[in-house]
Design a protein around this motif. Structure first.
Motif, PDB file in Angstrom:
ATOM      1  N   GLU A  92      35.411  41.561  37.379  1.00  0.00           N
ATOM      2  CA  GLU A  92      34.206  40.945  36.823  1.00  0.00           C
ATOM      3  C   GLU A  92      34.667  39.574  36.351  1.00  0.00           C
ATOM      4  N   THR A  93      34.343  38.571  37.168  1.00  0.00           N
ATOM      5  CA  THR A  93      34.987  37.270  37.038  1.00  0.00           C
ATOM      6  C   THR A  93      34.344  36.342  36.009  1.00  0.00           C
ATOM      7  N   ALA A  94      33.117  36.677  35.570  1.00  0.00           N
ATOM      8  CA  ALA A  94      32.477  35.819  34.561  1.00  0.00           C
ATOM      9  C   ALA A  94      31.562  36.656  33.678  1.00  0.00           C
ATOM     10  N   HIS A  95      31.257  36.145  32.509  1.00  0.00           N
ATOM     11  CA  HIS A  95      30.331  36.836  31.616  1.00  0.00           C
ATOM     12  C   HIS A  95      28.907  36.718  32.181  1.00  0.00           C
TER      13      HIS A  95
ATOM     14  N   PRO B 234      26.212  38.101  39.249  1.00  0.00           N
ATOM     15  CA  PRO B 234      26.155  37.989  40.717  1.00  0.00           C
ATOM     16  C   PRO B 234      27.507  38.073  41.440  1.00  0.00           C
ATOM     17  N   HIS B 235      28.584  37.623  40.819  1.00  0.00           N
ATOM     18  CA  HIS B 235      29.879  37.661  41.512  1.00  0.00           C
ATOM     19  C   HIS B 235      30.493  39.058  41.462  1.00  0.00           C
ATOM     20  N   GLY B 236      30.598  39.599  40.257  1.00  0.00           N
ATOM     21  CA  GLY B 236      31.181  40.932  40.091  1.00  0.00           C
ATOM     22  C   GLY B 236      30.408  41.992  40.843  1.00  0.00           C
TER      23      GLY B 236
ATOM     24  N   GLY C 298      31.666  25.596  39.482  1.00  0.00           N
ATOM     25  CA  GLY C 298      30.981  26.100  38.300  1.00  0.00           C
ATOM     26  C   GLY C 298      31.899  26.415  37.135  1.00  0.00           C
ATOM     27  N   ASP C 299      32.889  27.278  37.375  1.00  0.00           N
ATOM     28  CA  ASP C 299      33.681  27.767  36.244  1.00  0.00           C
ATOM     29  C   ASP C 299      35.032  27.080  36.064  1.00  0.00           C
ATOM     30  N   THR C 300      35.592  26.555  37.146  1.00  0.00           N
ATOM     31  CA  THR C 300      36.905  25.930  37.040  1.00  0.00           C
ATOM     32  C   THR C 300      36.891  24.754  36.081  1.00  0.00           C
TER      33      THR C 300
ATOM     34  N   ASN D 128      27.098  31.273  42.852  1.00  0.00           N
ATOM     35  CA  ASN D 128      27.442  29.906  43.248  1.00  0.00           C
ATOM     36  C   ASN D 128      28.932  29.579  43.190  1.00  0.00           C
ATOM     37  N   ALA D 129      29.694  30.307  42.372  1.00  0.00           N
ATOM     38  CA  ALA D 129      31.129  29.999  42.291  1.00  0.00           C
ATOM     39  C   ALA D 129      31.857  30.420  43.572  1.00  0.00           C
ATOM     40  N   MET D 130      31.136  31.072  44.477  1.00  0.00           N
ATOM     41  CA  MET D 130      31.760  31.488  45.730  1.00  0.00           C
ATOM     42  C   MET D 130      31.116  30.800  46.932  1.00  0.00           C
ATOM     43  N   ASP D 131      30.424  29.706  46.682  1.00  0.00           N
ATOM     44  CA  ASP D 131      29.774  28.988  47.792  1.00  0.00           C
ATOM     45  C   ASP D 131      30.783  28.063  48.459  1.00  0.00           C
TER      46      ASP D 131
ATOM     47  N   VAL E 107      37.611  42.111  45.036  1.00  0.00           N
ATOM     48  CA  VAL E 107      37.654  40.772  44.443  1.00  0.00           C
ATOM     49  C   VAL E 107      36.512  39.907  44.989  1.00  0.00           C
ATOM     50  N   PRO E 108      35.625  39.449  44.095  1.00  0.00           N
ATOM     51  CA  PRO E 108      34.574  38.544  44.563  1.00  0.00           C
ATOM     52  C   PRO E 108      35.209  37.197  44.878  1.00  0.00           C
ATOM     53  N   SER E 109      35.070  36.731  46.117  1.00  0.00           N
ATOM     54  CA  SER E 109      35.943  35.637  46.554  1.00  0.00           C
ATOM     55  C   SER E 109      35.204  34.412  47.080  1.00  0.00           C
ATOM     56  N   GLY E 110      35.780  33.256  46.763  1.00  0.00           N
ATOM     57  CA  GLY E 110      35.265  31.976  47.227  1.00  0.00           C
ATOM     58  C   GLY E 110      36.388  31.194  47.876  1.00  0.00           C
ATOM     59  N   ASN E 111      37.253  30.647  47.032  1.00  0.00           N
ATOM     60  CA  ASN E 111      38.432  29.948  47.541  1.00  0.00           C
ATOM     61  C   ASN E 111      39.625  30.889  47.756  1.00  0.00           C
ATOM     62  N   PHE E 112      39.475  32.125  47.378  1.00  0.00           N
ATOM     63  CA  PHE E 112      40.486  33.165  47.579  1.00  0.00           C
ATOM     64  C   PHE E 112      41.772  32.963  46.777  1.00  0.00           C
ATOM     65  N   GLY E 113      41.714  32.212  45.693  1.00  0.00           N
ATOM     66  CA  GLY E 113      42.873  32.046  44.825  1.00  0.00           C
ATOM     67  C   GLY E 113      43.180  33.345  44.096  1.00  0.00           C
ATOM     68  N   ASN E 114      42.116  33.959  43.599  1.00  0.00           N
ATOM     69  CA  ASN E 114      42.233  35.218  42.898  1.00  0.00           C
ATOM     70  C   ASN E 114      42.877  36.273  43.783  1.00  0.00           C
ATOM     71  N   LEU E 115      42.353  36.414  44.964  1.00  0.00           N
ATOM     72  CA  LEU E 115      42.847  37.433  45.867  1.00  0.00           C
ATOM     73  C   LEU E 115      44.291  37.154  46.303  1.00  0.00           C
TER      74      LEU E 115
ATOM     75  N   ALA F  11      35.178  32.953  31.792  1.00  0.00           N
ATOM     76  CA  ALA F  11      35.410  33.233  33.217  1.00  0.00           C
ATOM     77  C   ALA F  11      36.909  33.411  33.438  1.00  0.00           C
ATOM     78  N   PHE F  12      37.248  34.065  34.556  1.00  0.00           N
ATOM     79  CA  PHE F  12      38.669  34.366  34.803  1.00  0.00           C
ATOM     80  C   PHE F  12      39.500  33.096  34.945  1.00  0.00           C
ATOM     81  N   LYS F  13      38.845  31.993  35.247  1.00  0.00           N
ATOM     82  CA  LYS F  13      39.579  30.756  35.482  1.00  0.00           C
ATOM     83  C   LYS F  13      40.342  30.297  34.244  1.00  0.00           C
ATOM     84  N   ASP F  14      39.986  30.833  33.093  1.00  0.00           N
ATOM     85  CA  ASP F  14      40.732  30.499  31.879  1.00  0.00           C
ATOM     86  C   ASP F  14      42.223  30.806  32.041  1.00  0.00           C
TER      87      ASP F  14
HETATM   88  C1  LIG Z   1      35.807  30.838  40.936  1.00  0.00           C
HETATM   89  C2  LIG Z   1      35.023  32.077  40.856  1.00  0.00           C
HETATM   90  C3  LIG Z   1      35.084  33.053  41.857  1.00  0.00           C
HETATM   91  C4  LIG Z   1      35.889  32.853  43.126  1.00  0.00           C
HETATM   92  O1  LIG Z   1      37.263  32.873  42.896  1.00  0.00           O
HETATM   93  P1  LIG Z   1      38.289  32.355  44.023  1.00  0.00           P
HETATM   94  O2  LIG Z   1      39.621  32.473  43.408  1.00  0.00           O
HETATM   95  O3  LIG Z   1      37.891  30.955  44.310  1.00  0.00           O
HETATM   96  O4  LIG Z   1      38.090  33.228  45.207  1.00  0.00           O
HETATM   97  C5  LIG Z   1      34.389  34.244  41.685  1.00  0.00           C
HETATM   98  N1  LIG Z   1      33.623  34.436  40.595  1.00  0.00           N
HETATM   99  C6  LIG Z   1      33.518  33.521  39.617  1.00  0.00           C
HETATM  100  C7  LIG Z   1      32.631  33.801  38.455  1.00  0.00           C
HETATM  101  C8  LIG Z   1      34.207  32.316  39.706  1.00  0.00           C
HETATM  102  O5  LIG Z   1      34.102  31.407  38.733  1.00  0.00           O
END
Ligand SMILES: *Cc1c(COP(=O)(O)O)cnc(C)c1O
Length: 434
Positions: A377-380, A353-355, A135-137, A298-301, A244-252, A103-106
């Protein structure tokens, strides 16, 4: 570089203090005093990616980490491919899942782990990293800190709200990594962590640090792959947007920082699931956090996106200015499922689901705008194979580095979503090691 708090009450902090503290004492987010352009000649000149990223990030670190060490940290942060893959005309996928936990969190976790290790190397006290994960962090952070001396990691994840593979990745690592299965939502986990940082007694008893995207050392390096994507583009003249698929908006937020530093991005497009706080804000000008709703992405809930404060700060609180940079769309689970199916049928490209939410958002935007777009595409897809497979009608191949976790035994402590439970647990743990 000095960092101020987005709540403007705490004193300014150095990069080191901001990294170690995570959250400012007034519960605001640390924000750099300035963002300078990437030096001339480093973008779009065939320079090596690590060097461009180093040139970008060094302003935020200043002289607090020596240049040779920071260069090495930068190189190790992105020592896996960050390719853009063409999916169809004017649509690319930036695959951010080639790292160790898929996942991109790496990226953020690797940079943070290395900065923190550098800062605490000659300190005697153990540092406990608290991390709430949707989930991924958790696994990215755990992987970054596994067996680093002087560091313990405590992961909080919401019970029943992460995928099976994610749970295996979180709960089977062992060593200096512990997992707490919280009977609640991700927002509860995030609140418990925030409360821990504000608890005097806890902070007197132990040294706490955070690895959530509130930590500057996690979100800042995420700009690296926006730069990487741009460098790979064949046509650098055409308007470029990132979806950008966003949850906490760190990526964006990281992308917006890169833009501020001169990366030519004409628009950011946020795709969310039904947790649509930011798209609603963009439409109405009012920010209304809500309890999060569970979805298949779920990583964007997230019902109260933590980096929203940084987006607001970046735009001086001006709604019009935010809207100039950012467009937002939201999608429900049914649309998400259909999109995964449609994308693979029409293009042969497998999304998860996120990408796929980013894909829908990009296509929506491109209806009225002539531009090239990159979806993150934030996760495999294998991390979400249980929801992906029924839509695409075949098995998703699981990469070896994920398969490894499947046969290990889960080790997690079930806990209520009350801060007091976490506090008692942490105090007991710290008295064991003291
Ligand atoms: C964490 C995560 C997101 C959301 O990223 P934010 O930086 O929190 O917006 C999107 N997709 C995946 C797969 C994630 O793990």
């Amino acid at each position: 570089m000095k960092y101020f708090s987005t709540n403007h009450k705490s004193e300014k902090a150095s990069f080191k203090d901001a990294v170690i503290k995570g959250l400012a004492p007034d519960r605001g987010l640390y924000f750099p005093e300035s963002i300078s352009p990437i030096p001339n000649g480093f973008l779009d000149n065939g320079k090596e990616l690590t060097e461009i990223c180093y040139q970008y990030i060094k302003q935020f670190v200043g002289d607090e980490i020596p240049p040779d060490v920071l260069r090495k940290i930068t190189a190790e942060t992105i020592n896996f491919p960050l390719p853009i893959v063409p999916i169809e005309k004017e649509v690319y996928s930036l695959e951010l899942w080639h790292g160790p936990t898929c996942a991109f969190k790496d990226v953020g976790a690797r940079f943070l782990a290395r900065c923190l290790s550098y800062f605490i190397q000659d300190q005697k006290e153990t540092v406990t990293i608290l991390v709430a994960t949707s989930g991924d962090t958790g696994s990215a952070v755990a992987n970054g800190f596994f067996n680093v001396p002087g560091i313990n990691v405590v992961i909080l994840y919401p019970k029943g709200k992460v995928s099976k593979i994610q749970e295996q990745q979180l709960t089977t690592i062992g060593g200096n990594i512990s997992a707490l299965e919280i009977d609640g939502t991700f927002d509860d986990c995030q609140d418990m962590v925030k409360s821990a940082f504000n608890d005097k007694e806890l902070n007197a008893a132990m040294k706490l640090s955070s690895a959530n995207s509130i930590n500057v050392a996690r979100f800042l390096p995420q700009a690296f792959y926006f730069i990487a994507a741009y460098e790979q583009l064949e046509n650098k003249k055409k308007d470029l947007v990132f979806a950008v698929p966003s949850g906490n908006f760190g990526n964006l937020t990281a992308g917006m920082f890169a833009q501020k530093a001169g990366l030519p991005v004409s628009k950011f497009i946020a795709g969310t699931n039904v947790n649509d706080i930011v798209p609603k804000y963009l439409a109405k000008g009012v920010y209304e956090p809500k309890p999060s709703i569970s979805t298949i992405s779920n990583a964007m809930d997230i019902g109260d996106p933590s980096n929203f404060a940084r987006i607001i700060e970046l735009h001086n609180g001006n709604w019009e200015s935010v809207k100039n940079t950012l467009v937002g769309y939201s999608y429900n689970d049914e649309q998400t499922r259909q999109s995964m199916k449609k994308v693979i049928e029409s293009t042969g490209y497998l999304t998860e689901p996120h990408g796929t939410i980013a894909y829908m958002a990009l296509k929506e935007y491109q209806k009225n705008h002539d531009c090239q777009g990159i979806i993150l595409e934030t996760a495999h897809p294998a991390k979400f194979h249980d929801v992906v497979e029924p839509e695409i009608g075949r098995k998703v191949e699981i990469p070896e580095r994920l398969k490894e976790y499947l046969h290990r035994e889960k080790d997690a402590l079930l806990m209520s979503n009350k801060f007091e439970s976490l506090k008692t647990y942490l105090l007991e743990e710290s008295s064991k090691t003291a």
